[in-house]
Design an enzyme around this catalytic site. Structure first.
Site, PDB file in Angstrom:
ATOM      1  N   ARG A 178      42.853  81.513  77.354  1.00  0.00           N
ATOM      2  CA  ARG A 178      44.158  81.460  78.028  1.00  0.00           C
ATOM      3  C   ARG A 178      44.764  82.841  78.228  1.00  0.00           C
ATOM      4  NH1 ARG A 178      43.441  76.956  74.956  1.00  0.00           N
ATOM      5  NH2 ARG A 178      44.289  77.996  73.144  1.00  0.00           N
ATOM      6  N   GLU A 228      40.085  80.163  58.561  1.00  0.00           N
ATOM      7  CA  GLU A 228      40.425  79.352  57.400  1.00  0.00           C
ATOM      8  C   GLU A 228      39.164  78.944  56.639  1.00  0.00           C
ATOM      9  OE1 GLU A 228      43.058  75.385  56.291  1.00  0.00           O
ATOM     10  OE2 GLU A 228      42.879  76.026  58.381  1.00  0.00           O
TER      11      GLU A 228
END
Length: 188
Positions: free
Chosen positions: A71, A108
């Protein structure tokens, strides 16, 4: 310096925020996904978004806009056009066809890597980094490191959306980079 919307949002910023769709529990329960595809499809909101991101740099020397896949390519390309600057794509590992410079960063669970063409910019060029959203800042921090490896002067990092509770903008400020975002949303 950071620019993020306050409780007294301008009508333009309110319109931009209203054009962003929120999808609950995507991609997993508890996540509120901020979907900018609705903003991109709204001619007026998209134009206003690009104008708001470009305005602080109009009339100043910006050599390149670097956009983070994917994006960041859309918004960054529009910004580069308006600023008469070049555009540099920052992509995930293995997507660029020429000699690359890469940086690995922690996720993560595990790690990832981003790359830039080794000849994408000249040392000393003034670069604005752009992406749609700043959350934890892992990818954006890696992108700043990547740009600096090539000798770029990272003028600022710009985002449409900030999720301030996740601390990404603060991580970038800790690197001595100006951070600008147009709207902020609570939560993840």
């Amino acid at each position: 310096m950071s620019t993020t919307t306050s409780t007294m949002e301008s009508p333009v910023i309110s319109d931009i925020k209203a054009a962003i769709r929120t999808i609950p529990d995507y991609p997993k329960p508890g996540i509120m996904f901020r979907d900018i595809t609705t903003l991109l499809g709204d001619t007026r909101a998209f134009r206003r978004t690009v104008d708001e991101l470009v305005n602080p740099y109009a009339g100043s020397k910006v050599d390149k806009i670097a956009g983070i896949e994917a994006r960041g390519f859309i918004v960054g390309g529009a910004m580069a056009h308006q600023l008469s600057a070049g555009f540099v794509p920052i992509r995930k590992k293995g997507k660029l066809p020429h000699q690359v410079v890469s940086v690995a960063y922690a996720l993560e669970y595990g790690s990832d890597e981003i790359e830039i063409h080794a000849d994408a910019l000249v040392a000393g060029e003034r670069v604005v980094l752009v992406d749609d959203l700043i959350a934890t800042g892992g990818t954006a921090t890696a992108a700043v490191e990547l740009l600096r490896k090539l000798g770029a002067d990272v003028v600022a990092c710009c985002f449409i959306v900030d999720l301030p509770e996740l601390g990404g903008a603060e991580r970038l400020r800790g690197l001595g980079v100006e951070v600008r975002s147009l709207v902020a949303f609570e939560g993840h």
